[in-house]
Design an enzyme around this catalytic site. Structure first.
Site, PDB file in Angstrom:
ATOM      1  N   ASP A 190      25.512  65.646   6.188  1.00 61.73           N
ATOM      2  CA  ASP A 190      24.592  65.750   7.328  1.00 61.73           C
ATOM      3  C   ASP A 190      23.358  64.928   7.024  1.00 61.73           C
ATOM      4  O   ASP A 190      23.061  64.622   5.859  1.00 61.73           O
ATOM      5  CB  ASP A 190      24.196  67.210   7.583  1.00 61.73           C
ATOM      6  N   ARG A 222      25.543  70.063  23.888  1.00 61.62           N
ATOM      7  CA  ARG A 222      25.016  70.262  25.239  1.00 61.62           C
ATOM      8  C   ARG A 222      24.072  71.453  25.314  1.00 61.62           C
ATOM      9  O   ARG A 222      24.190  72.399  24.569  1.00 61.62           O
ATOM     10  CB  ARG A 222      26.173  70.561  26.195  1.00 61.62           C
ATOM     11  N   VAL A 252      35.158  64.603  17.063  1.00 64.84           N
ATOM     12  CA  VAL A 252      34.886  65.843  17.795  1.00 64.84           C
ATOM     13  C   VAL A 252      33.658  65.682  18.702  1.00 64.84           C
ATOM     14  O   VAL A 252      33.539  66.323  19.739  1.00 64.84           O
ATOM     15  CB  VAL A 252      34.655  67.023  16.799  1.00 64.84           C
ATOM     16  N   ASN A 279      30.898  64.695  21.397  1.00 67.45           N
ATOM     17  CA  ASN A 279      31.042  64.389  22.830  1.00 67.45           C
ATOM     18  C   ASN A 279      30.082  63.316  23.311  1.00 67.45           C
ATOM     19  O   ASN A 279      29.048  63.106  22.683  1.00 67.45           O
ATOM     20  CB  ASN A 279      30.793  65.684  23.622  1.00 67.45           C
ATOM     21  N   ARG A 321      42.209  77.109  25.336  1.00 63.75           N
ATOM     22  CA  ARG A 321      41.471  77.889  26.348  1.00 63.75           C
ATOM     23  C   ARG A 321      42.433  78.324  27.461  1.00 63.75           C
ATOM     24  O   ARG A 321      42.434  79.490  27.875  1.00 63.75           O
ATOM     25  CB  ARG A 321      40.320  77.046  26.915  1.00 63.75           C
ATOM     26  N   HIS A 327      38.341  64.674  28.134  1.00 64.29           N
ATOM     27  CA  HIS A 327      37.732  65.972  27.823  1.00 64.29           C
ATOM     28  C   HIS A 327      36.492  66.137  28.697  1.00 64.29           C
ATOM     29  O   HIS A 327      35.372  65.992  28.251  1.00 64.29           O
ATOM     30  CB  HIS A 327      37.361  65.990  26.338  1.00 64.29           C
TER      31      HIS A 327
END
Ligand code: APR
Length: 310
Positions: free
Chosen positions: A33, A82, A118, A120, A151, A175
């Site tokens: 990170d 988000r 992964v 977005n 889901r 996606h």
């Protein structure tokens, strides 16, 4: 040989993915990170859980990429998530720059790695990673369909009050809001859901699936989903590390399949030690094909928007 997986981004998705990888004893894990101390602290914390969780995976944390050298897989979760009211597309400019810089470092230290993206907006970020890494298309894969299908499976299982293990479901496309749940290819113990659930209810479940990410953002308010996204990325990594050759819906770079060329879109693929080993072409109805092309057009729009960015 002990496998090595680097997870870039030690936030919610990245740290949870690291935990699942280690607890399944799939590989040693390097967490990276940009924030000093965070990957080191989280990996030490996870390592200290190992005696209780009973695994011998080694976990290390770092702020630079030397530690990631020669990884078999790199899972990229770096970026911003988000907030309520934001679409995944609102993250485009910020996450593009982050994925660019991350991919450059990753490719330098692990030139043979398979990348699982992964961050977005997912499909667009796959384009950035493919371009920046210079890797063959088989080694750049986006995590989306496994999550979206999980889901859909959750909602189908709840609707019928049956085990989630009985449910297999397929969600294709980008996606985003235009993703394409496919009831015809979704089954309960092998029985198509179209035999068991009314068309109206199926549409309601499909809609909840399309909004699945936003539903969680609305509840959390300070970030987006991470338990299920991490599980989905780890299922993909496991199929690759063990060369299981699972068929999973993933964002793959299409070169003519489904009538789509030069674009990352979610389709069923076979995942093995070489990455995407096969793209499965399904016979779609005219309506399904149209929905997939509409979804591909939404991805194309983001790719075009990125071309205009400095
Ligand atoms: N290099 C490395 N790490 C970075 C960089 C960078 N250039 N920029 C940001 N990060 C790190 C942040 O410091 C943070 O720890 O990425 C991490 C992101 O973690 P969270 O903010 O918790 O976000 P998370 O919920 O994990 O989501 C990450 O995955 O699902 C997608 O939409 C989501 O794009 C988002 C990504």
């Amino acid at each position: 040989m002990i496998k090595k997986v680097t997870v870039v981004g030690a936030g919610n998705v990245g740290a949870t993915a690291a935990q699942r990888l280690a607890e399944k004893e799939l590989c040693d894990v390097v967490l990276i990170d940009i924030i000093e101390g965070v990957p080191q602290g989280k990996s030490l914390d996870l390592a200290e859980a190992a005696p209780i969780e009973k695994h011998d995976a080694h976990l290390t944390g770092a702020n630079s990429y030397e530690a990631s050298a020669d990884s078999d897989i790199v899972i990229i979760t770096a970026g911003i998530p988000r907030k309520p009211g934001m679409s995944r597309d609102d993250l485009l400019a910020t996450n593009r720059n982050i994925i660019k810089s991350v991919t450059k470092e990753v490719a330098k230290y692990s030139p043979r790695a398979i990348l699982i993206i992964v961050s977005n907006p997912l499909d667009a970020m796959c384009h950035v990673a493919l371009e920046e890494s210079g890797f063959p298309k088989e080694r750049v894969i986006g995590m989306a369909g496994v999550l979206d299908s999980a889901r859909f499976r959750t909602f189908i299982a709840a609707e019928l009050d049956v085990s989630v293990e009985n449910i297999s479901a397929l969600v294709l496309g980008g996606h985003g809001d235009t993703m394409v749940p496919l009831p015809r290819f979704s089954t309960v113990a092998g029985i198509p859901i179209t035999e068991l659930i009314s068309a109206e209810r199926i549409e309601a479940l499909a809609n909840r699936t399309r909004n699945g990410g936003a539903e969680i953002v609305g509840l959390l308010k300070t970030g987006s989903a991470y338990y299920a996204p991490a599980s989905a990325a780890v299922e993909m990594a496991e199929s690759i590390l063990k060369d299981k050759k699972k068929i999973l819906p993933c964002a793959a770079y299409l070169t003519g399949e489904y009538g789509i060329d030069g674009l990352f879109v979610g389709v069923p693929v076979k995942l093995g030690k070489n990455g995407v080993e096969q793209i499965i072409s399904l016979p779609l109805t005219a309506d399904e094909k149209q929905a997939l092309l509409k979804s591909a057009a939404a991805v194309q729009e983001l790719v075009e928007a990125m071309k205009k960015m400095p």
